[in-house]
Design a protein around this motif. Structure first.
Motif, PDB file in Angstrom:
ATOM      1  N   LEU A 124       0.830  -1.202   0.000  1.00 53.94           N
ATOM      2  CA  LEU A 124       0.000   0.000   0.000  1.00 53.94           C
ATOM      3  C   LEU A 124       0.867   1.257   0.000  1.00 53.94           C
ATOM      4  N   ALA A 125       1.932   1.250   0.794  1.00 53.22           N
ATOM      5  CA  ALA A 125       2.830   2.412   0.831  1.00 53.22           C
ATOM      6  C   ALA A 125       3.495   2.625  -0.525  1.00 53.22           C
ATOM      7  N   ARG A 126       3.879   1.544  -1.191  1.00 49.03           N
ATOM      8  CA  ARG A 126       4.492   1.680  -2.516  1.00 49.03           C
ATOM      9  C   ARG A 126       3.470   2.197  -3.525  1.00 49.03           C
ATOM     10  N   TRP A 127       2.228   1.731  -3.419  1.00 43.50           N
ATOM     11  CA  TRP A 127       1.184   2.210  -4.334  1.00 43.50           C
ATOM     12  C   TRP A 127       0.938   3.708  -4.137  1.00 43.50           C
ATOM     13  N   ARG A 128       0.873   4.142  -2.888  1.00 41.40           N
ATOM     14  CA  ARG A 128       0.684   5.569  -2.629  1.00 41.40           C
ATOM     15  C   ARG A 128       1.869   6.389  -3.133  1.00 41.40           C
ATOM     16  N   LEU A 129       3.067   5.852  -2.948  1.00 39.28           N
ATOM     17  CA  LEU A 129       4.248   6.544  -3.468  1.00 39.28           C
ATOM     18  C   LEU A 129       4.188   6.633  -4.986  1.00 39.28           C
ATOM     19  N   ALA A 130       3.692   5.574  -5.624  1.00 37.82           N
ATOM     20  CA  ALA A 130       3.550   5.606  -7.081  1.00 37.82           C
ATOM     21  C   ALA A 130       2.615   6.725  -7.510  1.00 37.82           C
ATOM     22  N   GLY A 131       1.547   6.970  -6.745  1.00 37.32           N
ATOM     23  CA  GLY A 131       0.647   8.076  -7.063  1.00 37.32           C
ATOM     24  C   GLY A 131       1.356   9.414  -6.988  1.00 37.32           C
ATOM     25  N   THR A 132       2.199   9.586  -5.970  1.00 35.37           N
ATOM     26  CA  THR A 132       2.965  10.827  -5.848  1.00 35.37           C
ATOM     27  C   THR A 132       3.935  10.985  -7.016  1.00 35.37           C
ATOM     28  N   VAL A 133       4.586   9.891  -7.400  1.00 36.47           N
ATOM     29  CA  VAL A 133       5.520   9.942  -8.525  1.00 36.47           C
ATOM     30  C   VAL A 133       4.778  10.256  -9.832  1.00 36.47           C
ATOM     31  N   ARG A 134       3.607   9.643 -10.012  1.00 36.85           N
ATOM     32  CA  ARG A 134       2.806   9.924 -11.212  1.00 36.85           C
ATOM     33  C   ARG A 134       2.462  11.412 -11.296  1.00 36.85           C
ATOM     34  N   ASP A 135       2.008  11.983 -10.178  1.00 41.63           N
ATOM     35  CA  ASP A 135       1.625  13.396 -10.177  1.00 41.63           C
ATOM     36  C   ASP A 135       2.825  14.293 -10.454  1.00 41.63           C
ATOM     37  N   ALA A 136       3.976  13.937  -9.894  1.00 45.76           N
ATOM     38  CA  ALA A 136       5.176  14.740 -10.136  1.00 45.76           C
ATOM     39  C   ALA A 136       5.581  14.692 -11.606  1.00 45.76           C
ATOM     40  N   ALA A 137       5.503  13.514 -12.214  1.00 44.27           N
ATOM     41  CA  ALA A 137       5.824  13.392 -13.641  1.00 44.27           C
ATOM     42  C   ALA A 137       4.819  14.158 -14.491  1.00 44.27           C
ATOM     43  N   ALA A 138       3.537  14.108 -14.113  1.00 48.56           N
ATOM     44  CA  ALA A 138       2.517  14.840 -14.864  1.00 48.56           C
ATOM     45  C   ALA A 138       2.732  16.342 -14.771  1.00 48.56           C
TER      46      ALA A 138
END
Length: 402
Positions: A124-138
């Motif tokens: 779950l923590a990795r999935w949430r981190l992935a969301g943060t990374v996605r937003d930063a890339a966007a």
């Protein structure tokens, strides 16, 4: 001169459209690699590792032979008798806490459930981190689109200003036209500088998050399929399982653990033979409703709260997925509309440019048409970035792990 200005107008469109190809060329890492790079830089990795260690320690304790660590008792007594010397008595005992029936199995099951919970919470923590990374890339992609559009507009207005200056020198246009063209050129240069500053800030945020100089280029393909189990729902289910096992432990622990006491005794007195003995005792505490009922009630309440939280999370996840699907569909249509609008306005600007060259259109009309076309191209480029962001957020809502 007309051909040169026409080439500049076409170049403006080409720069915006070629931006995405260059962005893809810059991206040397995948989203999964970016998340892997960001994972050890934050606190989530340490928290996940700590929780896993605690769960493993609990599992090890539940596998022990004794319900609690053994304790040792040591006692000695010396008695001096008149005329006979001193008599001594020494006793050594070991108290062993025994498991109640079914208690050890309940603790072991709880340990297994807590270890599974630690695993799902790490995911779950990795999935949430992935969301943060996605937003930063966007965000980087959005700012790059703005820079590309601002650069295209600055180039077009710079070419136009130079063209107007030559025509003023040739007596074809008034000095006021040159001043207006220069003012627009300077405004475009300022907008470009501001866009570059925003892009630099977004890239720095990305580098601080991931430690990588390259930025992931979010695709505009169809979103990935949902994972077999949504990480948030899997973690909620694991919390329910832990709560249920804790309830079983509470039911199996209605009283304190009984103790098996093994003791050895040695007596020595002057003039008498030594006396040695071994004793075995069983200490059984009795439970009471006043002690056990609150513990059972607390465990049962924990189960009910965990189940209610799981049901609420299921509704929340479904709502987020529905919203993400609607946003992705809307962003896709907006991108298509902006592309069509940009093509129409660029064609219109080209026609007005020919009219301006022929002296049939005033410079302000030419500037407005050129600005409208460039802004439409910028909107199309940004709509593409917004659509890529919407696809990425839909994947995130579906629980897809990079």
């Amino acid at each position: 001169m007309t051909r040169m200005h026409g080439r500049a107008a076409v170049a403006g469109l080409a720069i915006v459209l070629a931006f995405w190809a260059s962005a893809g060329a810059r991206a040397a890492v995948t989203l999964s690699q970016a998340v892997d790079a960001a994972w050890p830089l934050g606190t989530v990795a340490a928290e996940a590792a700590g929780q896993a260690r605690r769960a493993q320690a609990g599992q090890t304790a539940a596998s022990a032979w004794w319900a609690a660590p053994p304790s040792v008792e040591l006692g000695t007594l010396r008695n001096r008798q008149a005329g006979r010397g001193a008599a001594s008595e020494t006793e050594v005992g070991v108290a062993l806490s025994l498991w109640l029936p079914g208690q050890r199995a309940a603790h072991q099951a709880q340990g297994d459930a807590e270890l599974a919970l630690a695993t799902t919470q790490a995911q779950l923590a990795r999935w949430r981190l992935a969301g943060t990374v996605r937003d930063a890339a966007a965000e980087v992609a959005l700012q790059r689109a703005d820079v590309a559009a601002a650069h295209a507009q600055a180039q077009e207005l710079s070419t136009l200003a130079a063209d107007v200056a030559r025509r003023v020198a040739a007596g074809e246009l008034a000095r006021a036209d040159a001043l207006g063209a220069d003012a627009e050129r300077l405004a475009a240069a300022t907008a470009l500088a501001q866009a570059r500053q925003r892009l630099l800030a977004a890239e720095r945020q990305w580098a601080a998050l991931t430690g990588l100089p390259e930025v992931v280029d979010l695709p505009v393909d169809a979103p990935a399929a949902a994972s077999a189990g949504h990480p948030a729902l899997a973690a909620a289910a694991a919390e329910v399982a832990v709560a249920r096992h804790r309830l079983q432990v509470a039911r199996a622990s209605r009283r304190d653990a009984p103790e098996l006491v093994l003791s050895a005794r040695h007596e020595a007195a002057p003039g008498e033979p030594d006396v040695r003995g071994v004793g075995v005792a069983l200490r059984v505490p009795f439970g009471s409703a006043s002690r056990n009922e609150p513990l059972l009630a607390a465990a049962l309440s924990e189960v009910e709260l965990a189940e209610a939280a799981e049901r609420a999370l299921q509704r929340q996840v479904q709502a987020e997925q529905d919203g993400a699907r609607a946003a992705e569909t809307s962003a896709r249509q907006q991108w298509r509309d902006e592309q069509a609008r940009a093509a129409l306005l660029r064609e219109r600007a080209s026609l007005i440019d020919k009219s301006f060259r022929a002296g049939e259109t005033a410079l302000p009309d030419m500037l407005r048409a050129l600005t409208a076309a460039t802004q439409a191209e910028a909107a199309a480029a940004r709509a593409r970035a917004v659509f890529a962001q919407a696809v990425s957020r839909l994947e995130q809502a579906l629980g897809a792990m990079p």
